[in-house]
Structures are given as C-alpha cells and as structure tokens.
Design a protein around this motif. Sequence first.
Motif: not given
Length: 417
Positions: A97-109, A111-126
């Motif tokens: 996953a390449l990009g900026d804060s959108l792909t880094e997950g900013m806005g989606d904290p 549970p354990g701290g830090g950011w998660r984001g859409w790439a993590v959610h997508l990876a779980g369904g591949l």
Amino acid sequence: MPPATAGGTLGRRRPPRVSRGRIGGVAPRGTAAVTAVRGPGAPVPGRCPRPSVAAASAVVAESDAAPDGTLCAPPAQRPRPPVLPADRSAHVLRFAALGDSLTEGMGDPAPGGGWRGWAVHLAGGLAPRAGAVELVNVSRSGALSTDVMDGQLAAARAARPHLASVVAGANDTLRAAFDIRRVAEALDTVIGTLRAEGAVVLTACLPDPGRMLGLPAPLARPLARRMRAVNTVVHTLSRRYEAVHIHLAEHAWVAERAAWSVDRLHPSELGHRLLAREFHAALTARGLATGPPPAEALDGPPPSLLSGAWWMATRGTRWVADRCTDLLPDLLKLAAIECRHAVQGTGHQLDARDLRETRAALAAIVRDRTAHGAHQTGHVDQPRHADRAGHADRAGHADRAVHADRAVWTNGATMAG
C-alpha cells in the motif's frame, strides 16, 4: 486524501516506514503485527514500455467525462472473468500500500493504538484463509506524489507485491508549488513500474478538499480545479496500465458526514471501511478477492464532539498551521483571481487553462517516454534522461522469478476497471 491529505513536516523527506503484517480471514479488529524498517529496499526503477504518441494522445483527447468533470473516465469493466489457478489458496498474497495519510489510516484509530485504515480492512477480505495475506504498508502522512516515487516505490518493490495500491495526489493540491506535470510524471513512474513487474494496481480518484472543508467558493474553486486535474491524470494512467480503479469523487457515501473524521479531510472508521468495501467489490468482480467483504460494523462508537475537539486542539491545529504557512498566501492570490473572473464572467477561461495544462502534462509524459525508449535503443542521445535510463537498466536486470511468482495469483486476470 478526503481521502488523502495528511500531516507531516513540510520541506523534509523521511524514509518510508514499512508496516508488515500477515492478515487472513475476516478483517482484523486491531493492527497487524508490525516490523519497522528504515530506508528504501531497492533502487528506484525505470518505467515500463509505453504506447505510441498517437495512441496516448487518443486517450488524452477522449471526450467521455467522469462524473466530476475530469477529462478521461475509466474504461468499462471487461466482461471476461479472470481465470485463477486452483492452487491459489496455498500461496501468500503480498499487498503493498503506497500513498499518504489516507492509506496510512488516519481517522481510523486502531484498538491497540495508532492508525489502522482501509488497507488493513481490505487485506482481511482478499483471501479466506488465515495468514494468507501479507500487508506491507509503506504510506506516510503528508506524502506528495514525488515522495511516493522517490521513497515508497523502492520499498514496495522490495516486497515483490502481487497487489499494490497507489492512492496519492491530494496533498499536492494543498501545496503552493502545485505542478500537475510533476504529479503526472511521478504517478506514471510508480504505476507503470509496479505494473511492469506484474503487480495488479489499485487506484482511486478523490473528492476535492475545498468541498470537504466547506470553504467559500473563491477559495474552493482553485482547489477543485487542482483535484480535477489530478483525477484526470489518475483516470488516464489507470486506463493506460489497466489498473483496478474506483471513482470516489462523486460517490454517494462521500457526502455522509459520518464517513469523515473531525478534520473533514480523512475518513472516519466508517469511511475507511466503506472505502475498503469499494476496492473489495472491484477486486471480487474480477475474481481477485476471494474472502468476505470488509464489515461495515464499527468496533466502537464514532468519535464524540469532545474527542474531536480534543484532537483538533492537540494535533489538528498543528496540521492546519503547517498547511496555512505554505498554502494560504498562494490560495488567497488564487481567490482574488477567481473573484475577478467571476465579476467579468470569464471563469470558464480558468477551466480551459487548467484543462490545457493537464493535457500538456499527459502529452509530455508520452513524449518523454518515447524519447526515453529511443535513447534506450541507442537511436536518440538525450543526456537529461540519463538518470531515468539508469533506473530502467537496473529494472531490466530484476529477478525474473518475481513475475513467475505473481503469475500464480494473477494468471489470466482481467484488471482494467
């Protein structure tokens, strides 16, 4: 970046931070196991073979417009489904996953701290099997398109991805030195290189930040034109390199306030999940995602007004200040020009100017490519392309096993979209 813009220190480039983790089955509730790696993992490569000037010019000149008015809409989905090998489940799918804060997950904290984001959610369904997906997230908050090319691309190539997302360009629109030609060249290099090495590439066009922030029209229109230019470039390159593309600029859920975090520039957890579902649907339609779609259900309640105000006071103010220092003076000048044209009824001239600049940027890529290809074969002597030629020479000696390995996952797949 709306999706894609981010915080970060201006004027300073950092090596990409690489997040690695194995993901499988349903979308994880936390962040995948992470190993931090500093520095690029491979030389920045050259570009893959390009079409002729006539063919690319035909793409640039297309009249079919996307819903947001960009020059080139993505091609229609091809009807032939991909043919995948029966033993695909035995292999680990590598997703960069390449990009900026959108792909880094900013806005989606997470549970354990830090950011998660859409790439993590997508990876779980591949893939349906646990541990079947390895996510390598090299994105960085505040990254410009040139940062993706200069640092993240090498780190992503080192992971030898089967699938790679390239979502960038919105941060460029928030800089005083915005240059659509520079954006086009950077994205062309990144997407072209990943495709040349056999990866399926994901792209997206994005809403303009001025609209998301609710800026007054004289301030919002210049940003809208810039975002329209970036989206036009992304559309054109997605068609050229047969990327899996999703059109978010005018998507219905983009208008939902609940889909955005307090800064109105980054998706909330819900927004990240919806973005992941869009990509998952596009990949599923091509037979490239076999796991369940990312869930819409949130891990917890959405951020409260109090928590949003706290974030803005402690972190968001710094982000705004950084950008105001760089962007605001230039944006005020653009707003003055906008007002003058509005009074004179000549606003269409600004639209026409930006369209010419975007077409010129795309045409310049084609000319540069053609001249570069001729230089590679010894027919043209152009010293200014020597550095790019060196990159291409190194890329030409890349491990051929990378292509064979990726073919296990993408064999016969149709990727245009």
